[in-house]
Design a protein around this motif. Sequence first.
Motif, PDB file in Angstrom:
ATOM      1  N   LEU A  24       0.861  -1.195   0.000  1.00  0.00           N
ATOM      2  CA  LEU A  24       0.000   0.000   0.000  1.00  0.00           C
ATOM      3  C   LEU A  24       0.893   1.240   0.000  1.00  0.00           C
ATOM      4  O   LEU A  24       0.645   2.198   0.717  1.00  0.00           O
ATOM      5  CB  LEU A  24      -0.918  -0.019   1.239  1.00  0.00           C
ATOM      6  N   ASP A  25       1.935   1.176  -0.797  1.00  0.00           N
ATOM      7  CA  ASP A  25       2.963   2.219  -0.780  1.00  0.00           C
ATOM      8  C   ASP A  25       2.948   3.084  -2.037  1.00  0.00           C
ATOM      9  O   ASP A  25       3.889   3.840  -2.289  1.00  0.00           O
ATOM     10  CB  ASP A  25       4.342   1.551  -0.644  1.00  0.00           C
ATOM     11  N   HIS A  26       1.887   2.980  -2.834  1.00  0.00           N
ATOM     12  CA  HIS A  26       1.884   3.624  -4.152  1.00  0.00           C
ATOM     13  C   HIS A  26       1.748   5.143  -4.118  1.00  0.00           C
ATOM     14  O   HIS A  26       1.954   5.800  -5.136  1.00  0.00           O
ATOM     15  CB  HIS A  26       0.759   3.043  -5.010  1.00  0.00           C
ATOM     16  N   GLY A  27       1.376   5.708  -2.964  1.00  0.00           N
ATOM     17  CA  GLY A  27       1.144   7.155  -2.885  1.00  0.00           C
ATOM     18  C   GLY A  27       2.369   7.992  -3.213  1.00  0.00           C
ATOM     19  O   GLY A  27       2.236   9.105  -3.741  1.00  0.00           O
ATOM     20  N   GLY A 201       2.601  -7.422  -8.981  1.00  0.00           N
ATOM     21  CA  GLY A 201       1.453  -7.333  -9.879  1.00  0.00           C
ATOM     22  C   GLY A 201       1.618  -6.433 -11.083  1.00  0.00           C
ATOM     23  O   GLY A 201       1.300  -6.820 -12.205  1.00  0.00           O
ATOM     24  N   GLY A 202       2.064  -5.197 -10.841  1.00  0.00           N
ATOM     25  CA  GLY A 202       2.124  -4.215 -11.928  1.00  0.00           C
ATOM     26  C   GLY A 202       0.815  -3.454 -12.072  1.00  0.00           C
ATOM     27  O   GLY A 202      -0.108  -3.649 -11.282  1.00  0.00           O
ATOM     28  N   PRO A 203       0.729  -2.591 -13.094  1.00  0.00           N
ATOM     29  CA  PRO A 203      -0.479  -1.786 -13.291  1.00  0.00           C
ATOM     30  C   PRO A 203      -1.736  -2.638 -13.410  1.00  0.00           C
ATOM     31  O   PRO A 203      -1.682  -3.782 -13.884  1.00  0.00           O
ATOM     32  CB  PRO A 203      -0.197  -1.053 -14.609  1.00  0.00           C
ATOM     33  N   ILE A 228       0.991  -8.007  -4.367  1.00  0.00           N
ATOM     34  CA  ILE A 228       0.143  -7.447  -5.419  1.00  0.00           C
ATOM     35  C   ILE A 228      -0.718  -6.325  -4.863  1.00  0.00           C
ATOM     36  O   ILE A 228      -1.445  -6.530  -3.883  1.00  0.00           O
ATOM     37  CB  ILE A 228      -0.732  -8.564  -6.039  1.00  0.00           C
ATOM     38  N   GLY A 229      -0.618  -5.163  -5.487  1.00  0.00           N
ATOM     39  CA  GLY A 229      -1.376  -4.013  -5.016  1.00  0.00           C
ATOM     40  C   GLY A 229      -2.477  -3.599  -5.966  1.00  0.00           C
ATOM     41  O   GLY A 229      -3.658  -3.885  -5.762  1.00  0.00           O
ATOM     42  N   ARG A 230      -2.093  -2.947  -7.077  1.00  0.00           N
ATOM     43  CA  ARG A 230      -3.090  -2.290  -7.926  1.00  0.00           C
ATOM     44  C   ARG A 230      -4.129  -3.232  -8.528  1.00  0.00           C
ATOM     45  O   ARG A 230      -5.293  -2.852  -8.665  1.00  0.00           O
ATOM     46  CB  ARG A 230      -2.374  -1.502  -9.037  1.00  0.00           C
ATOM     47  N   ASN A 231      -3.732  -4.453  -8.883  1.00  0.00           N
ATOM     48  CA  ASN A 231      -4.718  -5.363  -9.473  1.00  0.00           C
ATOM     49  C   ASN A 231      -5.757  -5.824  -8.458  1.00  0.00           C
ATOM     50  O   ASN A 231      -6.784  -6.382  -8.827  1.00  0.00           O
ATOM     51  CB  ASN A 231      -4.028  -6.561 -10.132  1.00  0.00           C
TER      52      ASN A 231
HETATM   53  O1  LIG Z   1       5.452  -4.097  -4.650  1.00  0.00           O
HETATM   54  C1  LIG Z   1       4.654  -3.432  -5.222  1.00  0.00           C
HETATM   55  C2  LIG Z   1       4.590  -1.952  -5.046  1.00  0.00           C
HETATM   56  O2  LIG Z   1       5.666  -1.529  -4.259  1.00  0.00           O
HETATM   57  C3  LIG Z   1       3.728  -4.100  -6.148  1.00  0.00           C
HETATM   58  O3  LIG Z   1       2.572  -3.363  -6.360  1.00  0.00           O
HETATM   59  P1  LIG Z   1       1.716  -3.576  -7.678  1.00  0.00           P
HETATM   60  O4  LIG Z   1       1.129  -4.946  -7.601  1.00  0.00           O
HETATM   61  O5  LIG Z   1       0.652  -2.508  -7.641  1.00  0.00           O
HETATM   62  O6  LIG Z   1       2.664  -3.423  -8.826  1.00  0.00           O
END
Ligand SMILES: O=C(CO)COP(=O)(O)O
Length: 286
Positions: A24-27, A201-203, A228-231
């Motif tokens: 949950l670090d995408h900010g 995960g990726g975008p 996996i975050g965004r997916n």
């Molecule tokens: O490790 C991750 C972000 O730091 C992976 O996130 P995503 O799955 O959204 O690419």
Amino acid sequence: MHGSDRKLARLFHPVTGKAVVAPLDHGVMEGMLTGLEELPRLLELVGDFPVQGIMLNKGALRAHLADVPVDVMAIAQLSGGTRHCQPPYARSLMCSTAEALRLGADMVAVQVNIANEFEDRMLADMGAIVDEAHGLGVPVLALIAPKGERVINETDPSLINHCIRLGAELGADVTGVPYSGDARSFGRAVAASSARVLVTGGPSRPDFKSFATMVEAALGAGACGTCIGRNVFQHPNPVEAMRRIVEIVHGREVLEMAAEALRALGVADVSADAAAAEAARDAAGD
Ligand SMILES: O=C(CO)COP(=O)(O)O
């Protein structure tokens, strides 16, 4: 056994030996990213599932540590960079392991993008973090990916296998990489790695079903969990997406046991009922 090994063992489910990490670090990278705006709501969602790690930046860790369940590893993301940077794949260290520990982290994460003009600095940063973290008895998750102007295919098997090898060679405890799609060479790289491997995960992809198939293939090829975050969090139905990922990693039985435990506590019904899950998946068009 090193001091960090005991903590590391907590990242892997006691029954399945696998790990689901919720990044949950995408900010830092993205700013106000749709689906990831409200951390307390996401932490609540993640807390309803048998997830083993939650990855946060240091400010979020400070603000929300109390919302990370005590049996879930709090992973401090030490690297960062924004998508506005030139180039956007450069990462710098934003936090030390000592500060992460002070904030309550159980593990640290560092990001390295290879095959670009800044990889030497990112590799040096990773080396320093591994030394500092292991010196303090803290396990390290290295998120390594090929990114840069010269990278034509970010899931090229030889590049992904190089990322896996790099994590182990530089002393990471766990390496997170995208799946290459080549089960045989991925499996060989994982088998030869002293660090366990998670798939990232990726975008967010419009076709979650094919994304889930990719995750299943990565697990089948030897990955021992997901980061996996965004997916998940940008899926039209994040609860269902989370459930599916946990089901792939830990199996339906573990998912149902966790749901049962929550029901017994009178906490929200995450309803791992197979038929309901199936119906929701169909409704979401997955
Ligand atoms: O490790 C991750 C972000 O730091 C992976 O996130 P995503 O799955 O959204 O690419």
